[in-house]
Design a protein around this motif. Structure first.
Motif, PDB file in Angstrom:
ATOM      1  N   LEU A   9       0.842  -1.190   0.000  1.00  0.00           N
ATOM      2  CA  LEU A   9       0.000   0.000   0.000  1.00  0.00           C
ATOM      3  C   LEU A   9       0.881   1.245   0.000  1.00  0.00           C
ATOM      4  N   ARG A  10       0.726   2.106  -1.004  1.00  0.00           N
ATOM      5  CA  ARG A  10       1.475   3.363  -1.042  1.00  0.00           C
ATOM      6  C   ARG A  10       0.776   4.358  -0.119  1.00  0.00           C
ATOM      7  N   CYS A  11       1.431   4.657   0.992  1.00  0.00           N
ATOM      8  CA  CYS A  11       0.811   5.420   2.073  1.00  0.00           C
ATOM      9  C   CYS A  11       1.440   6.802   2.197  1.00  0.00           C
ATOM     10  N   HIS A  12       0.582   7.821   2.246  1.00  0.00           N
ATOM     11  CA  HIS A  12       1.020   9.204   2.421  1.00  0.00           C
ATOM     12  C   HIS A  12       1.184   9.485   3.910  1.00  0.00           C
ATOM     13  N   VAL A  13       2.373   9.911   4.293  1.00  0.00           N
ATOM     14  CA  VAL A  13       2.716  10.107   5.704  1.00  0.00           C
ATOM     15  C   VAL A  13       3.271  11.522   5.902  1.00  0.00           C
ATOM     16  N   GLN A  14       2.889  12.132   7.006  1.00  0.00           N
ATOM     17  CA  GLN A  14       3.454  13.422   7.397  1.00  0.00           C
ATOM     18  C   GLN A  14       3.843  13.332   8.867  1.00  0.00           C
ATOM     19  N   TRP A  15       4.935  13.950   9.226  1.00  0.00           N
ATOM     20  CA  TRP A  15       5.256  14.052  10.642  1.00  0.00           C
ATOM     21  C   TRP A  15       5.896  15.402  10.922  1.00  0.00           C
ATOM     22  N   LEU A  16       5.687  15.865  12.138  1.00  0.00           N
ATOM     23  CA  LEU A  16       6.264  17.115  12.606  1.00  0.00           C
ATOM     24  C   LEU A  16       7.154  16.812  13.795  1.00  0.00           C
ATOM     25  N   GLU A  17       8.375  17.318  13.758  1.00  0.00           N
ATOM     26  CA  GLU A  17       9.278  17.177  14.888  1.00  0.00           C
ATOM     27  C   GLU A  17       9.057  18.337  15.853  1.00  0.00           C
ATOM     28  N   PRO A  18       9.529  18.223  17.093  1.00  0.00           N
ATOM     29  CA  PRO A  18       9.377  19.336  18.041  1.00  0.00           C
ATOM     30  C   PRO A  18       9.908  20.638  17.447  1.00  0.00           C
ATOM     31  N   ARG A  19       9.136  21.690  17.589  1.00  0.00           N
ATOM     32  CA  ARG A  19       9.468  22.957  16.945  1.00  0.00           C
ATOM     33  C   ARG A  19      10.773  23.548  17.482  1.00  0.00           C
ATOM     34  N   ASP A  20      11.095  23.263  18.752  1.00  0.00           N
ATOM     35  CA  ASP A  20      12.301  23.850  19.328  1.00  0.00           C
ATOM     36  C   ASP A  20      13.562  23.055  19.004  1.00  0.00           C
ATOM     37  N   GLY A  21      13.423  21.961  18.248  1.00  0.00           N
ATOM     38  CA  GLY A  21      14.578  21.164  17.870  1.00  0.00           C
ATOM     39  C   GLY A  21      15.072  20.222  18.951  1.00  0.00           C
ATOM     40  N   GLY A  22      14.407  20.189  20.096  1.00  0.00           N
ATOM     41  CA  GLY A  22      14.826  19.318  21.182  1.00  0.00           C
ATOM     42  C   GLY A  22      14.330  17.893  21.011  1.00  0.00           C
ATOM     43  N   ALA A  23      14.692  17.058  21.975  1.00  0.00           N
ATOM     44  CA  ALA A  23      14.224  15.674  21.951  1.00  0.00           C
ATOM     45  C   ALA A  23      12.715  15.643  22.146  1.00  0.00           C
ATOM     46  N   PRO A  24      12.018  14.736  21.470  1.00  0.00           N
ATOM     47  CA  PRO A  24      10.561  14.678  21.611  1.00  0.00           C
ATOM     48  C   PRO A  24      10.144  14.364  23.044  1.00  0.00           C
ATOM     49  N   ALA A  25       9.175  15.125  23.542  1.00  0.00           N
ATOM     50  CA  ALA A  25       8.617  14.832  24.863  1.00  0.00           C
ATOM     51  C   ALA A  25       7.768  13.575  24.824  1.00  0.00           C
ATOM     52  N   ALA A  26       7.206  13.263  23.654  1.00  0.00           N
ATOM     53  CA  ALA A  26       6.382  12.077  23.442  1.00  0.00           C
ATOM     54  C   ALA A  26       6.108  11.977  21.951  1.00  0.00           C
ATOM     55  N   THR A  27       5.664  10.806  21.516  1.00  0.00           N
ATOM     56  CA  THR A  27       5.190  10.645  20.145  1.00  0.00           C
ATOM     57  C   THR A  27       3.678  10.517  20.171  1.00  0.00           C
ATOM     58  N   VAL A  28       3.009  11.353  19.385  1.00  0.00           N
ATOM     59  CA  VAL A  28       1.552  11.364  19.304  1.00  0.00           C
ATOM     60  C   VAL A  28       1.157  10.985  17.883  1.00  0.00           C
ATOM     61  N   VAL A  29       0.304   9.986  17.754  1.00  0.00           N
ATOM     62  CA  VAL A  29      -0.159   9.522  16.450  1.00  0.00           C
ATOM     63  C   VAL A  29      -1.602   9.982  16.263  1.00  0.00           C
ATOM     64  N   LEU A  30      -1.867  10.695  15.163  1.00  0.00           N
ATOM     65  CA  LEU A  30      -3.183  11.251  14.884  1.00  0.00           C
ATOM     66  C   LEU A  30      -3.860  10.415  13.801  1.00  0.00           C
ATOM     67  N   LEU A  31      -5.060   9.912  14.114  1.00  0.00           N
ATOM     68  CA  LEU A  31      -5.781   8.988  13.240  1.00  0.00           C
ATOM     69  C   LEU A  31      -7.107   9.610  12.817  1.00  0.00           C
ATOM     70  N   HIS A  32      -7.308   9.755  11.519  1.00  0.00           N
ATOM     71  CA  HIS A  32      -8.518  10.418  11.031  1.00  0.00           C
ATOM     72  C   HIS A  32      -9.660   9.435  10.796  1.00  0.00           C
ATOM     73  N   GLY A  33     -10.822   9.974  10.470  1.00  0.00           N
ATOM     74  CA  GLY A  33     -12.017   9.169  10.280  1.00  0.00           C
ATOM     75  C   GLY A  33     -12.246   8.752   8.837  1.00  0.00           C
ATOM     76  N   LEU A  34     -13.455   8.229   8.571  1.00  0.00           N
ATOM     77  CA  LEU A  34     -13.791   7.677   7.267  1.00  0.00           C
ATOM     78  C   LEU A  34     -14.364   8.718   6.307  1.00  0.00           C
ATOM     79  N   LEU A  35     -14.237   8.420   5.036  1.00  0.00           N
ATOM     80  CA  LEU A  35     -14.928   9.046   3.907  1.00  0.00           C
ATOM     81  C   LEU A  35     -14.496  10.488   3.646  1.00  0.00           C
ATOM     82  N   THR A  36     -14.946  11.449   4.427  1.00  0.00           N
ATOM     83  CA  THR A  36     -14.634  12.854   4.151  1.00  0.00           C
ATOM     84  C   THR A  36     -13.412  13.344   4.914  1.00  0.00           C
ATOM     85  N   ASP A  37     -12.734  12.471   5.619  1.00  0.00           N
ATOM     86  CA  ASP A  37     -11.634  12.884   6.487  1.00  0.00           C
ATOM     87  C   ASP A  37     -10.291  12.505   5.880  1.00  0.00           C
ATOM     88  N   SER A  38      -9.233  13.128   6.386  1.00  0.00           N
ATOM     89  CA  SER A  38      -7.858  12.826   5.987  1.00  0.00           C
ATOM     90  C   SER A  38      -6.940  13.458   7.026  1.00  0.00           C
TER      91      SER A  38
END
Length: 287
Positions: A9-38
């Motif tokens: 499956l060719r999957c479109h992925v985006q990620w954002l690193e911490p804006r201050d350039g430091g080590a991540p405080a945590a990893t948060v995964v955002l999952l969207h809904g069906l049909l009209t969502d992305s």
């Protein structure tokens, strides 16, 4: 932006690193809904605030949605969970992860927590529920109606008049998705976890509902089902809590992550605001 191959499956992925350039405080995964969502639902709303607070934010378009490939079949819930597992493995994200799922995205989050409990630190589910027989029956009705209605010019004209042209474009795209794939028939036929599997989800869960949503009455049931679950309600909202009140979801998410011990690095004023969401009423379980 990146495209990854997830078991074909060719999957479109985006990620954002911490804006201050430091080590991540945590990893948060955002999952969207069906049909009209992305993933776009998060990209300009919640994701920047999380990155600004020091989190690593991972988003992707689920199969058939956004810029990810649209296979003609393969849309049972378990395939969506397989995709998430494959993505996490490809990126080396072993956890513990904080999952935020909107609608069907929350269902995927619950399923991953049941399958890989050690990998999930917490779940924030917005207008969502675990997969059950009642869930499958409801989705069957919703998807069959959408399959019929979203190809009608009259329906799309009504959506444009009531919700705007952008929403009408999303509805038209959803109609194409349903016409080109077996999604409407496969989602209700998904493998449903046994109740014991759902009760084994031990991570903390925050369930967010609109007070006018048809999901709001399930809050007590979900709190009784899961060992560590509490509910919060956004006044006056129906199902589109994330889209209609992104600022409330943002505040709730930052506050929730702090409650889970995540050392966020946002400015103190921002965190103070996030800790006291003004438009949501919280109800903690009595257990």
């Amino acid at each position: 932006m990146a495209f990854l191959d997830l078991d074909g499956l060719r999957c479109h992925v985006q990620w954002l690193e911490p804006r201050d350039g430091g080590a991540p405080a945590a990893t948060v995964v955002l999952l969207h809904g069906l049909l009209t969502d992305s993933l776009a639902s998060y990209y300009f709303t919640l994701a920047p605030a999380l990155a600004g607070a020091g989190a690593r934010v991972l988003m992707y378009d689920q199969r058939g949605h956004g810029r990810t490939a649209r296979p003609p079949s393969g849309y049972r819930l378990e395939r969506f969970v397989d995709d998430l597992e494959n993505l996490l493995d490809r990126l080396g994200e072993t956890g513990p992860l904080h999952l935020l799922g909107n609608s069907f995205g929350g269902t995927v989050a619950f399923a991953l927590a049941a399958r890989r409990p050690a990998q999930v630190r917490s779940i924030l589910a917005v207008e969502s529920e675990p997969a059950t027989a009642a869930w499958a029956g409801k989705l069957d009705g919703i998807l069959r109606r959408a399959e019929t209605e979203l190809v009608k010019k009259s329906t799309l004209a009504w959506v444009a008049a009531q919700r705007g042209r952008h929403t009408a474009r999303l509805a038209r795209s959803a109609g194409v998705l349903l016409a080109q794939t077996t999604l409407a028939r496969e989602i209700p036929a998904s493998r449903l976890p046994a109740e014991a599997e759902l009760r084994a989800i031990r991570c903390p869960v925050l369930a967010v509902y609109g007070t006018r949503s048809d999901l709001a009455p399930q809050a007590a049931w979900l709190e009784a089902l899961l060992p560590d679950c509490r509910s919060t309600f956004v006044p006056g909202q129906e199902h589109s809590v994330l889209i209609e009140t992104p600022e409330v979801v943002r505040e709730l998410t930052l506050s929730w992550l702090r409650d889970q011990g995540v050392p966020l690095r946002a400015p103190a004023a921002d965190l103070a605001t996030a800790g006291t969401p003004s438009r949501a009423a919280d109800r903690r379980s009595a257990r």
